[in-house]
Design a protein around this motif. Structure first.
Motif, short mmCIF file in Angstrom:
data_model
loop_
_atom_site.label_atom_id
_atom_site.label_comp_id
_atom_site.label_asym_id
_atom_site.label_seq_id
_atom_site.Cartn_x
_atom_site.Cartn_y
_atom_site.Cartn_z
N ASP A 1 0.82 -1.22 0.00
CA ASP A 1 0.00 0.00 0.00
C ASP A 1 0.85 1.27 0.00
O ASP A 1 0.42 2.30 0.51
CB ASP A 1 -0.97 0.01 1.19
N TRP A 2 2.05 1.16 -0.52
CA TRP A 2 2.93 2.33 -0.67
C TRP A 2 3.19 3.01 0.68
O TRP A 2 3.23 4.23 0.75
CB TRP A 2 2.33 3.32 -1.67
N GLN A 3 3.36 2.23 1.69
CA GLN A 3 3.65 2.79 3.03
C GLN A 3 5.15 2.65 3.31
O GLN A 3 5.70 1.54 3.29
CB GLN A 3 2.85 2.05 4.10
N TRP B 1 12.56 9.58 -3.24
CA TRP B 1 11.83 8.53 -3.96
C TRP B 1 12.71 8.09 -5.11
O TRP B 1 12.96 8.84 -6.05
CB TRP B 1 10.51 9.10 -4.46
N PHE C 1 2.26 10.89 -10.99
CA PHE C 1 2.50 11.77 -9.85
C PHE C 1 3.87 12.44 -9.89
O PHE C 1 4.36 12.89 -8.87
CB PHE C 1 2.33 10.99 -8.55
N LEU D 1 -3.40 4.83 -3.56
CA LEU D 1 -2.47 4.76 -2.42
C LEU D 1 -1.06 5.18 -2.82
O LEU D 1 -0.31 5.70 -1.99
CB LEU D 1 -2.47 3.33 -1.85
N GLU D 2 -0.69 4.95 -4.07
CA GLU D 2 0.61 5.44 -4.54
C GLU D 2 0.66 6.96 -4.46
O GLU D 2 1.65 7.54 -3.98
CB GLU D 2 0.84 4.97 -5.98
N GLY D 3 -0.41 7.59 -4.91
CA GLY D 3 -0.45 9.05 -4.81
C GLY D 3 -0.41 9.52 -3.37
O GLY D 3 0.30 10.49 -3.03
N GLY E 1 0.93 7.92 -0.86
CA GLY E 1 2.26 7.68 -0.32
C GLY E 1 3.26 8.72 -0.77
O GLY E 1 4.10 9.16 0.03
N LYS E 2 3.18 9.12 -2.00
CA LYS E 2 4.11 10.13 -2.49
C LYS E 2 3.82 11.50 -1.85
O LYS E 2 4.75 12.26 -1.55
CB LYS E 2 4.02 10.21 -4.01
#
Lengths: 269, 241
Positions: free
Chosen positions: A202-204, A241, A255, B74-76, B78-79
């Motif tokens: 979940d991109w945590q 990142w 993004f 969730l990627e957005g 997280g960034k």
């Protein structure tokens, strides 16, 4: 051949020599008494040869054959004595018995807790089982075996990841048909912390921290991934990142920060 | 030790039932079902979350996979949490674009495509691979999953191989097994890394594999048997002494 104080028999000559011990210390010897003549007196006999029997011998034999009269109270006394005797315990011969029990008794003593525990454990017992109980017992054993086999398989599969790999795809190791352990590696000599983020967590940034090797230059982590295509990136020092330099970039950079992609196959082929 | 026979049977039955039920219970505990709502709950504010969930509902109604949409949101998030300038509108727009791409992948790959194939197809479309290429690839690989061929196609384009060249080579190798396709991609990446032109690297590597997978050369003594097997060819008969 017998040889005692009262007589002997020489089987080689078929002649029997009998000695009758007299109270006065004299010993008379009688020869030529036929052997096995069918006389149940065993001493001489009235065989078919009509040999006359010595009256003394007949008298002695008759005395010996007379039944001893026992009083009716004797049986009671004997049974009372038998009942008064302590019952023989198994540990009477416990120490002398070879095997584990004997060794335990010799080492700890026959009344020690260890010896008693061993006796309790090794004492046979009669357990009665109904057919339903037997079926339940068998099914329980089968279930335990099934669980053991299943957990053993999982353990083997979960530890089958390779030690090192140059790219995420090459690091794939089969765990199940649709899940593989992937090792992610990043060379970041100056990094203080490195984390892995992606679709799978979940991109945590705090979900999958990477560990540095002893040199502090190479950071790695192993993650089980399902079959398919996964987007991911590295987070260095909680702020930068970084895409994987050894993996293709993921399309659709929505993004403003590129990601990498790893493809996990259905099974190793 | 004396246990009444009836009680012993009951105890054993209970033990057996507990042992059999334990793995399923623990597995259910270990893998709780995560809904899109629960995954998004603590990561997005309510308006953004509702907008994303509307896209998720739309995808669900169309029979599209919803997990990639939640992953993108969730990627957005997280960034943004790491200080990137990602607005709520960016997140919703990214999720919408992905939903549209998934729908286009569905049209190109047909109703037999599963969720992973649709996600891979959407990635290919977002990498500017034409939908017609997806259709052709689906026809060329009539059996087996399309996930890896689509991923290889997308990744070739991502490393600089022209889309038409990547499409031609992957379609030519469509019948190869997944391991062969992934090895092909790695070889092309390696060639590009040492200076080869992407289009040339892809074409040369594909030509070599096409020769191996061609029926006439499949049983060539110079081809390793393991590669033959990995290429989906027939097993070579044992050589007579």
């Amino acid at each position: 051949m017998t040889d005692d104080a009262h007589g002997y028999q020489d089987s080689r000559t078929t002649r029997t020599r009998w000695s009758v011990f007299e109270p006065m210390g004299q010993e008379e010897v009688y020869d030529d008494v036929p052997e096995g003549d069918g006389n149940d007196s065993g001493v001489g006999g009235s065989g078919a040869d009509d040999t006359p029997l010595d009256p003394l011998l007949v008298a002695v034999a008759g005395e010996l054959r007379r039944p001893v009269e026992l009083g009716p109270e004797l049986d009671g006394r004997v049974m009372a004595l038998v009942a008064a005797e302590p019952r023989p315990e198994r540990d009477v011969s416990f120490a002398a018995r070879p095997g584990a029990a004997g060794r335990l008794a010799a080492r700890h003593g026959p009344t020690s807790a260890v010896a008693r525990a061993w006796r309790w454990l090794s004492r046979p017992r009669l357990v009665q089982l109904s057919p339903l109980g037997g079926l339940a017992f068998a099914s329980g054993l089968a279930a335990l075996l099934l669980v053991a086999l299943r957990s053993g398989t999982d353990t083997v599969q979960a530890t089958s990841a390779p030690a090192a790999a140059a790219s995420p795809v090459a690091a794939a190791a089969p765990v199940a048909d649709s899940v593989q352990v992937i090792q992610f590696v990043l060379v970041a000599p100056d990094a203080r912390t490195v984390a892995l983020v992606g679709d799978f967590n979940d991109w945590q940034a705090d979900a999958t921290p990477m560990r540095a090797a002893a040199s502090g230059r190479v950071w790695s982590v192993q993650v089980p991934l399902s079959a398919g295509r996964h987007r991911y990136a590295f987070v260095v020092d909680d702020e930068r990142w970084v895409p994987d330099p050894s993996a293709p970039r993921a399309p659709g950079d929505d993004f403003g920060t590129p990601n990498s992609v790893v493809t996990v196959t259905e099974r190793r082929s | 030790m004396s246990i009444p026979r009836r009680n012993l049977s009951r105890v054993l039955l209970l033990v057996a039932a507990a042992v059999i039920a334990a793995p399923s219970v623990s597995a259910a505990d270990a893998q709780p079902v995560a809904t899109p709502e629960s995954r998004l709950a603590s990561r997005l504010d309510a308006p953004t979350r509702n907008a994303v969930l509307a896209e998720v509902d739309s995808a669900r109604r169309a029979g599209l996979p919803v997990a990639p949409l939640v992953d993108r949101a969730l990627e957005g998030a997280g960034k943004r949490a790491l200080g990137r300038a990602v607005s709520d509108a960016d997140i919703v727009a990214a999720v919408r674009r992905l939903r549209v791409a998934l729908g286009s992948a569905r049209e190109a790959l047909g109703s037999r495509a599963d969720g992973t194939e649709l996600a891979a197809g959407a990635s290919a479309l977002q990498a500017d691979v034409p939908p017609a290429t997806l259709v052709a690839l689906g026809r060329a690989r009539s059996s087996g999953s399309l996930t890896v061929p689509l991923s290889v196609l997308t990744d070739l384009v991502a490393i600089g191989v022209p889309a038409d060249t990547a499409a031609r080579t992957v379609i030519a190798l469509a019948r190869a097994q997944d391991a062969v396709l992934l090895a092909y991609q790695r070889d092309v990446e390696r060639d590009i890394g040492i200076g080869a032109l992407p289009a040339v690297a892809a074409s040369v590597r594909a030509a070599g594999l096409e020769k191996i997978t061609a029926d006439g050369l499949l049983h060539s003594p110079g081809v390793p048997s393991s590669l033959n097997a990995a290429a989906g060819g027939k097993p070579r008969p044992p050589r007579k002494p």
